[in-house]
Design an enzyme around this catalytic site. Structure first.
Site, PDB file in Angstrom:
ATOM      1  N   LYS A 133       0.824  -1.215   0.000  1.00 26.78           N
ATOM      2  CA  LYS A 133       0.000   0.000   0.000  1.00 26.78           C
ATOM      3  C   LYS A 133       0.856   1.262   0.000  1.00 26.78           C
ATOM      4  O   LYS A 133       0.451   2.271  -0.559  1.00 26.78           O
ATOM      5  CB  LYS A 133      -0.992  -0.005   1.167  1.00 26.78           C
ATOM      6  CG  LYS A 133      -2.103  -1.026   0.944  1.00 26.78           C
ATOM      7  CD  LYS A 133      -3.396  -0.693   1.650  1.00 26.78           C
ATOM      8  CE  LYS A 133      -4.483  -1.653   1.174  1.00 26.78           C
ATOM      9  NZ  LYS A 133      -5.644  -1.746   2.016  1.00 26.78           N
ATOM     10  N   LYS A 142      -4.749  -9.772  -7.196  1.00 28.85           N
ATOM     11  CA  LYS A 142      -6.052 -10.197  -6.683  1.00 28.85           C
ATOM     12  C   LYS A 142      -7.114  -9.129  -6.987  1.00 28.85           C
ATOM     13  O   LYS A 142      -6.785  -7.941  -7.129  1.00 28.85           O
ATOM     14  CB  LYS A 142      -5.997 -10.513  -5.189  1.00 28.85           C
ATOM     15  CG  LYS A 142      -6.024  -9.326  -4.283  1.00 28.85           C
ATOM     16  CD  LYS A 142      -6.315  -9.766  -2.843  1.00 28.85           C
ATOM     17  CE  LYS A 142      -6.421  -8.526  -1.964  1.00 28.85           C
ATOM     18  NZ  LYS A 142      -7.006  -8.706  -0.685  1.00 28.85           N
ATOM     19  N   LYS A 182     -11.324  -4.199  -4.136  1.00 33.92           N
ATOM     20  CA  LYS A 182     -12.373  -3.189  -4.249  1.00 33.92           C
ATOM     21  C   LYS A 182     -11.811  -1.789  -4.451  1.00 33.92           C
ATOM     22  O   LYS A 182     -12.509  -0.909  -4.936  1.00 33.92           O
ATOM     23  CB  LYS A 182     -13.314  -3.240  -3.045  1.00 33.92           C
ATOM     24  CG  LYS A 182     -12.655  -3.112  -1.693  1.00 33.92           C
ATOM     25  CD  LYS A 182     -13.700  -3.099  -0.599  1.00 33.92           C
ATOM     26  CE  LYS A 182     -13.548  -4.180   0.434  1.00 33.92           C
ATOM     27  NZ  LYS A 182     -12.295  -4.200   1.201  1.00 33.92           N
TER      28      LYS A 182
HETATM   29  N1  AQP Z   1      -9.768 -11.191  -4.506  1.00 37.12           N
HETATM   30  C1  AQP Z   1     -10.053 -11.842  -3.393  1.00 37.12           C
HETATM   31  N2  AQP Z   1     -10.187 -13.188  -3.424  1.00 37.12           N
HETATM   32  C2  AQP Z   1     -10.492 -13.861  -2.289  1.00 37.12           C
HETATM   33  N3  AQP Z   1     -10.695 -13.268  -1.089  1.00 37.12           N
HETATM   34  C3  AQP Z   1     -10.584 -11.936  -1.026  1.00 37.12           C
HETATM   35  N4  AQP Z   1     -10.722 -11.051  -0.020  1.00 37.12           N
HETATM   36  C4  AQP Z   1     -10.518  -9.805  -0.468  1.00 37.12           C
HETATM   37  N5  AQP Z   1     -10.235  -9.836  -1.791  1.00 37.12           N
HETATM   38  C5  AQP Z   1     -10.259 -11.147  -2.162  1.00 37.12           C
HETATM   39  C6  AQP Z   1     -11.065 -11.429   1.348  1.00 37.12           C
HETATM   40  O1  AQP Z   1     -12.103 -10.568   1.805  1.00 37.12           O
HETATM   41  C7  AQP Z   1     -11.965 -10.393   3.217  1.00 37.12           C
HETATM   42  C8  AQP Z   1     -12.119  -8.950   3.584  1.00 37.12           C
HETATM   43  O2  AQP Z   1     -11.048  -8.248   3.051  1.00 37.12           O
HETATM   44  P1  AQP Z   1     -10.835  -6.733   3.424  1.00 37.12           P
HETATM   45  O3  AQP Z   1     -11.871  -5.926   2.778  1.00 37.12           O
HETATM   46  O4  AQP Z   1     -10.767  -6.561   4.893  1.00 37.12           O
HETATM   47  O5  AQP Z   1      -9.414  -6.382   2.874  1.00 37.12           O
HETATM   48  P2  AQP Z   1      -8.659  -6.790   1.592  1.00 37.12           P
HETATM   49  O6  AQP Z   1      -8.245  -8.226   1.636  1.00 37.12           O
HETATM   50  O7  AQP Z   1      -7.551  -5.787   1.479  1.00 37.12           O
HETATM   51  O8  AQP Z   1      -9.751  -6.613   0.448  1.00 37.12           O
HETATM   52  P3  AQP Z   1      -9.641  -5.716  -0.827  1.00 37.12           P
HETATM   53  O9  AQP Z   1     -10.922  -5.879  -1.588  1.00 37.12           O
HETATM   54  O10 AQP Z   1      -8.373  -5.976  -1.588  1.00 37.12           O
HETATM   55  O11 AQP Z   1      -9.650  -4.268  -0.197  1.00 37.12           O
HETATM   56  P4  AQP Z   1      -8.683  -3.062  -0.475  1.00 37.12           P
HETATM   57  O12 AQP Z   1      -8.702  -2.873  -1.966  1.00 37.12           O
HETATM   58  O13 AQP Z   1      -9.282  -1.908   0.257  1.00 37.12           O
HETATM   59  O14 AQP Z   1      -7.324  -3.420   0.068  1.00 37.12           O
HETATM   60  C9  AQP Z   1     -10.627 -10.994   3.612  1.00 37.12           C
HETATM   61  O15 AQP Z   1     -10.842 -12.236   4.241  1.00 37.12           O
HETATM   62  C10 AQP Z   1      -9.906 -11.173   2.307  1.00 37.12           C
HETATM   63  O16 AQP Z   1      -9.001 -12.274   2.328  1.00 37.12           O
END
Ligand code: AQP
Length: 336
Positions: free
Chosen positions: A120, A202, A205
């Site tokens: 990040k 991956k 969002k």
């Molecule tokens: N692409 C993914 N495939 C499988 N699992 C995923 N998770 C997120 N993206 C994928 C799982 O969703 C849960 C919540 O995640 P989070 O929102 O707390 O943080 P993150 O993993 O950082 O999700 P994002 O969407 O990538 O958010 P941003 O873009 O804000 O960093 C977790 O259990 C995660 O494994």
């Protein structure tokens, strides 16, 4: 006489999700779908991790609406606010308070090794803030306050649970048995969903390319359009292979949604082109998400009920969190 309820005998699970954008198909298949099945087996605590979202700059009105919508999606999935503890992290001040305490028992070196900080800070080079660096202490507080037996983890999150466990052990070694050291829980099903535009990354969002992710609340047309545009390869054979990350990602998604194995899917699309396959994946995903969207539309239109439920969840959560927090404070030597 003290009665033992079913809740007392169930193992405890904790999981959180950040409202840092529209929740995606990745969040759904990788985490939320399992939350629903886990509520039968475990005593679950589920939180909207809004404090974590501001390690990256958020627009206030958008953040507010994402917090509401994340909580409403949790309800729309069928998570039961009576059976589980479901709340918004910032409504329980002990998260930020315990995070401070724990940060004093966390080493600069171990924080520096966190890959999420590295990723990040590379992505947001103009805003490498202290919160982004220190977030593992907040995450450790999120977990340790509720004494869960298990924390569900995907491959990308193992490191965060490890540091929470290390901090808990270190604290307990000094002050005695304050925190439960949680075990990782690898759900029976769970898919890692990759970006539709760059399958080496991956699906996230916060990805600025809206075609790279499918939101849980996207319309059927948008879902199908995004799958049609998904990056594939020039071979035109639907088969799973490490050399075909785009098609393999679509196979994984289709398999997670339909329950079919890769072999079954490969047979189903033998002799057919990528166009047919992408359309089938888009339709299957849209059909899976449609009931969630319909439930969501009802829930989000009743803000009064939504508020009642997140307040109820915060009260339940705080009763547990306060006990753990005060125990930790007392052990350290604070006057309570
Ligand atoms: N692409 C993914 N495939 C499988 N699992 C995923 N998770 C997120 N993206 C994928 C799982 O969703 C849960 C919540 O995640 P989070 O929102 O707390 O943080 P993150 O993993 O950082 O999700 P994002 O969407 O990538 O958010 P941003 O873009 O804000 O960093 C977790 O259990 C995660 O494994």
């Amino acid at each position: 006489m003290c009665q033992i309820t079913e809740k007392d005998t169930k193992k405890k699970v904790l999981s959180c999700i950040q409202p840092s954008g529209m929740l995606t198909l990745g969040n759904y298949l990788g985490a939320l779908k399992n939350w629903v099945s886990m509520q039968e087996e475990f005593d679950c605590t589920y939180a909207v991790a809004d404090l974590h979202a501001i390690t990256v700059r958020q627009e206030p009105a958008k953040l507010r609406s994402q917090i509401y919508s994340t909580f409403a999606i949790m309800l729309a999935l069928g998570l039961d606010p009576e059976k589980n503890t479901m709340f918004i992290q910032s409504h329980v001040p002990e998260h930020a308070q315990l995070a401070w305490l724990l940060s004093c028992y966390t080493q600069f070196g171990e924080m520096s090794r966190m890959t999420q900080f590295k990723d990040k800070s590379a992505k947001h080079a103009d805003n490498i803030n202290v919160g982004l660096f220190a977030y593992p202490a907040l995450m450790a507080a999120d977990i340790l306050l509720y004494k869960p037996d298990f924390v569900p983890v995907g491959a990308d999150q193992k490191q965060h649970l490890e540091i929470a466990r290390d901090i808990a052990v270190r604290f307990n070694n000094i002050y005695g048995d304050v925190f439960t050291v949680p075990e990782p829980y690898i759900p029976k099903t769970g898919a890692r969903v990759m970006s539709l535009q760059d399958p080496s990354k991956k699906m996230s969002k916060s990805d600025e390319n809206v075609n790279s992710w499918v939101a849980i609340l996207d319309s059927k047309d948008d879902i199908i359009r995004k799958f049609k545009r998904a990056v594939t390869d020039s071979e035109t054979v639907v088969r799973y292979s490490q050399d075909k990350p785009g098609i393999s990602n679509l196979l994984g998604i289709y398999s997670a949604v339909t329950g079919k194995s890769n072999e079954q899917i490969e047979r189903e699309f033998e002799g057919k082109g990528y166009g047919d396959f992408k359309l089938a994946v888009g339709e299957a995903v849209a059909d899976e998400l449609a009931p969630i969207k319909a439930a969501y539309d009802k829930i989000i239109s009743d803000k009064g009920e939504l508020e009642r439920l997140y307040r109820l969840g915060a009260d339940k959560a705080e009763r547990v969190a306060r006990k753990t927090y005060f125990k930790a404070m007392k052990k350290v030597g604070f006057v309570l």
